[in-house]
Design a protein around this motif. Structure first.
Motif, short mmCIF file in Angstrom:
data_model
loop_
_atom_site.label_atom_id
_atom_site.label_comp_id
_atom_site.label_asym_id
_atom_site.label_seq_id
_atom_site.Cartn_x
_atom_site.Cartn_y
_atom_site.Cartn_z
N GLY A 357 -38.89 -14.21 -12.38
CA GLY A 357 -40.12 -14.79 -12.93
C GLY A 357 -40.06 -15.02 -14.43
O GLY A 357 -39.01 -14.92 -15.06
N ASP A 358 -41.21 -15.35 -15.00
CA ASP A 358 -41.29 -15.58 -16.45
C ASP A 358 -41.46 -14.25 -17.18
O ASP A 358 -41.58 -13.19 -16.56
CB ASP A 358 -42.44 -16.56 -16.76
N HIS A 359 -41.53 -14.34 -18.50
CA HIS A 359 -41.45 -13.15 -19.35
C HIS A 359 -42.37 -11.99 -18.93
O HIS A 359 -41.92 -10.86 -18.83
CB HIS A 359 -41.76 -13.57 -20.80
N ASP A 360 -43.64 -12.30 -18.70
CA ASP A 360 -44.61 -11.23 -18.42
C ASP A 360 -44.85 -10.96 -16.94
O ASP A 360 -45.61 -10.04 -16.60
CB ASP A 360 -45.96 -11.56 -19.10
N ASP A 361 -44.25 -11.77 -16.08
CA ASP A 361 -44.55 -11.62 -14.64
C ASP A 361 -44.26 -10.22 -14.12
O ASP A 361 -44.97 -9.71 -13.26
CB ASP A 361 -43.77 -12.65 -13.81
N ILE A 362 -43.22 -9.62 -14.64
CA ILE A 362 -42.78 -8.34 -14.07
C ILE A 362 -43.85 -7.25 -14.19
O ILE A 362 -44.03 -6.45 -13.28
CB ILE A 362 -41.42 -7.92 -14.66
N TRP A 363 -44.58 -7.21 -15.32
CA TRP A 363 -45.63 -6.18 -15.41
C TRP A 363 -46.96 -6.69 -14.87
O TRP A 363 -47.79 -5.90 -14.42
CB TRP A 363 -45.77 -5.63 -16.83
N LYS A 364 -47.18 -8.00 -14.92
CA LYS A 364 -48.45 -8.52 -14.40
C LYS A 364 -48.54 -8.29 -12.90
O LYS A 364 -49.59 -7.95 -12.38
CB LYS A 364 -48.57 -10.02 -14.69
N LYS A 365 -47.42 -8.49 -12.20
CA LYS A 365 -47.43 -8.31 -10.74
C LYS A 365 -47.28 -6.82 -10.39
O LYS A 365 -48.02 -6.31 -9.58
CB LYS A 365 -46.32 -9.13 -10.09
N GLY A 366 -46.33 -6.19 -10.98
CA GLY A 366 -46.20 -4.73 -10.82
C GLY A 366 -45.37 -4.26 -9.63
O GLY A 366 -44.86 -3.15 -9.66
N ASP A 367 -45.24 -5.10 -8.58
CA ASP A 367 -44.52 -4.59 -7.40
C ASP A 367 -43.01 -4.50 -7.65
O ASP A 367 -42.39 -3.48 -7.36
CB ASP A 367 -44.83 -5.42 -6.15
N ARG A 368 -42.43 -5.54 -8.24
CA ARG A 368 -40.99 -5.52 -8.53
C ARG A 368 -40.66 -4.42 -9.55
O ARG A 368 -39.68 -3.69 -9.41
CB ARG A 368 -40.56 -6.89 -9.06
N LEU A 369 -41.51 -4.29 -10.55
CA LEU A 369 -41.26 -3.26 -11.57
C LEU A 369 -41.33 -1.86 -10.96
O LEU A 369 -40.49 -0.99 -11.23
CB LEU A 369 -42.25 -3.41 -12.74
N ALA A 370 -42.33 -1.64 -10.09
CA ALA A 370 -42.43 -0.34 -9.43
C ALA A 370 -41.19 -0.08 -8.57
O ALA A 370 -40.67 1.04 -8.55
CB ALA A 370 -43.69 -0.28 -8.57
N GLU A 371 -40.72 -1.12 -7.89
CA GLU A 371 -39.52 -0.96 -7.06
C GLU A 371 -38.32 -0.53 -7.90
O GLU A 371 -37.58 0.38 -7.55
CB GLU A 371 -39.18 -2.28 -6.37
N ILE A 372 -38.16 -1.22 -9.05
CA ILE A 372 -37.02 -0.88 -9.93
C ILE A 372 -37.13 0.57 -10.40
O ILE A 372 -36.20 1.36 -10.30
CB ILE A 372 -36.97 -1.84 -11.15
N LEU A 373 -38.31 0.94 -10.89
CA LEU A 373 -38.48 2.28 -11.46
C LEU A 373 -38.34 3.35 -10.38
O LEU A 373 -37.72 4.41 -10.60
CB LEU A 373 -39.84 2.39 -12.16
N TYR A 374 -38.91 3.07 -9.22
CA TYR A 374 -38.84 4.05 -8.12
C TYR A 374 -37.40 4.26 -7.67
O TYR A 374 -36.96 5.38 -7.44
CB TYR A 374 -39.70 3.58 -6.95
N ASP A 375 -36.69 3.17 -7.60
CA ASP A 375 -35.29 3.24 -7.20
C ASP A 375 -34.49 4.08 -8.21
O ASP A 375 -33.69 4.94 -7.84
CB ASP A 375 -34.75 1.80 -7.15
N VAL A 376 -34.76 3.86 -9.49
CA VAL A 376 -34.00 4.60 -10.51
C VAL A 376 -34.35 6.09 -10.48
O VAL A 376 -33.46 6.94 -10.49
CB VAL A 376 -34.20 3.98 -11.92
N VAL A 377 -35.64 6.43 -10.43
CA VAL A 377 -35.97 7.88 -10.40
C VAL A 377 -35.51 8.53 -9.11
O VAL A 377 -35.14 9.70 -9.11
CB VAL A 377 -37.46 8.24 -10.62
N SER A 378 -35.50 7.79 -8.02
CA SER A 378 -35.01 8.37 -6.76
C SER A 378 -33.54 8.76 -6.89
O SER A 378 -33.10 9.77 -6.33
CB SER A 378 -35.16 7.39 -5.59
N GLY A 379 -32.81 7.98 -7.66
CA GLY A 379 -31.40 8.28 -7.89
C GLY A 379 -31.20 9.51 -8.76
O GLY A 379 -30.10 10.06 -8.84
N LEU A 380 -32.24 9.98 -9.42
CA LEU A 380 -32.13 11.17 -10.28
C LEU A 380 -32.31 12.46 -9.50
O LEU A 380 -32.10 13.53 -10.02
CB LEU A 380 -33.18 11.13 -11.40
N MET A 381 -32.77 12.35 -8.24
CA MET A 381 -33.08 13.58 -7.47
C MET A 381 -31.86 14.47 -7.34
O MET A 381 -30.77 14.00 -7.14
CB MET A 381 -33.59 13.23 -6.07
#
Ligand code: NFK
Length: 381
Positions: A357-381
């Motif tokens: 998407g465009d510059h701000d889409d990632i936080w405006k929508k929130g689903d893709r960003l949550a997926e990225i963050l969740y995936d990364v913290v899950s890898g820290l377990m």
């Protein structure tokens, strides 16, 4: 997987007291040996919670975050908690505040949800995710609450994980910080929230993190993320505070997730990639607004210019750089420059991801960003 949710106030808890060069390079190697440095633990000693801290924390009630479909309480939120109690000169600036979300699944009483009732943060298993918003250090329309769609998606994911066993998220926070003046800000007149100049922004970010850590949040292995200039600030937060003339000690994160980030302002302004050349003046304007007119300050403030990332950020294990190729404001070359720099001067594990998407889409929508963050913290377990 990500359902639509609403956030509503269910109950109000008692209130105590007051109330870097833009020229394109092609990709970068992924360094493998992130593990050895992880043994070096952070030595910042956290001062204990002061009475002022406790009053600031208690001055904002918890509100519940409820799943619209199931009616289930997913978590709890505090908005605009003052992190520098009293603010600068006791003026209590509204941008020196942070928002916090806790997954209900990790708090006592999940079966019959009740807001956490403690003078500080409940201790929970899992990792903290902290977010720093963007907006070129000055956009009045972007603030800590811009992270709400993502935070709610994260609480939803935490609730799903709880039913399967373990929750990788202990808590989520989003920081406000004082901004630099915006040429088109409608408030007019003087606003001490909007007169910041470097290092004020990073000073506030470190102040907010230190407050959260005094409360017991974001210690151990935790993730710091930032969008656009928030990504610049995330990397500045793990650089030596003395670079900014500051001495705020924090427990540094182990992971940074940079999203459509600005890493080399001086490089962009000197030689923007041809397709972004029309933005050169805008970049120069907000860079002068945030850092002043001295170009050596621009260069020194850019994370792509730290020469030794291993000594700069000893706790660092992983960096995720997510950038959209359709971003109309920030060129992909910024990610490439930062990735190349980090892999040259550290053994960090570096991952490159498409933001979409465009510059701000990632936080405006929130689903893709949550997926990225969740995936990364899950890898820290
Ligand atoms: N909306 C912003 C512009 C902005 O956010 C921006 C523009 C170009 C490159 C990066 C940007 N934001 C980074 O935080 C403004 O009003 O100045």
């Amino acid at each position: 997987m990500w359902r639509r949710l609403s956030q509503i106030v269910v109950k109000v808890r008692r209130r105590h007291g007051f109330d870097c060069s833009g020229s394109a390079s092609s990709g970068f190697p992924t360094a493998a040996g992130a593990q050895s440095k992880s043994d070096k633990t952070t030595t910042a000693t956290m001062p204990s919670l002061s009475e002022k801290d406790q009053l600031a924390w208690a001055s904002v009630p918890w509100t519940s975050v409820v799943d619209e479909e199931s009616g289930k309480v997913l978590g709890w939120r505090k908005s605009q908690v003052p992190y520098i109690p009293g603010g600068v000169d006791n003026s209590g600036l509204s941008l020196q505040t942070l928002d916090v979300w806790l997954p209900a699944s990790g708090t006592p009483g999940y079966a019959t949800p009740q807001a956490p009732d403690a003078p500080s943060l409940p201790s929970q298993s899992g990792h903290w995710i902290v977010y720093i918003h963007g907006g070129a250090w000055r956009d009045p329309m972007i603030d800590a609450s811009s992270f709400s769609p993502t935070a709610i998606n994260l609480l939803q994911a935490a609730a799903s994980s709880f039913s399967k066993g373990s929750v990788p998220i202990a808590g989520v926070a989003s920081l406000n910080y004082r901004l630099s003046p915006h040429p088109n800000h409608p408030t007019g007149g003087r606003d001490p929230n909007r007169e910041a100049r470097h290092p004020d922004h990073i000073s506030d970010v470190l102040g907010g993190l230190a407050f959260l850590q005094r409360l017991g949040g974001a210690t151990g292995s935790w993730l710091l993320s930032g969008h656009s200039c928030g990504a610049t600030l995330a990397f500045q937060a793990v650089m030596a505070p003395s670079r900014w003339g500051l001495d705020t000690a924090i427990v540094k994160p182990t992971v940074i997730v940079g999203l459509n980030g600005l890493y080399d302002l001086a490089g962009f302004i000197t030689m923007p990639p041809p397709e972004y050349a029309g933005l050169r003046d805008a970049y120069e304007e907000f860079t002068r607004g945030a850092f002043g007119d001295d170009k050596t300050v621009w260069k020194d403030a850019c994370p792509a210019t730290a020469d030794d990332w291993t000594s700069e950020w000893q706790e660092g294990k992983q960096v995720v750089l997510a950038q959209s190729r359709e971003d109309s404001l920030v060129p992909y070359a910024q990610l490439e420059k930062m990735g190349a720099y980090l892999s040259k001067s550290s053994s960090l594990n570096i991952r490159e991801m498409e933001a979409g998407g465009d510059h701000d889409d990632i936080w405006k929508k929130g689903d893709r960003l949550a997926e990225i963050l969740y995936d990364v913290v899950s890898g820290l377990m």
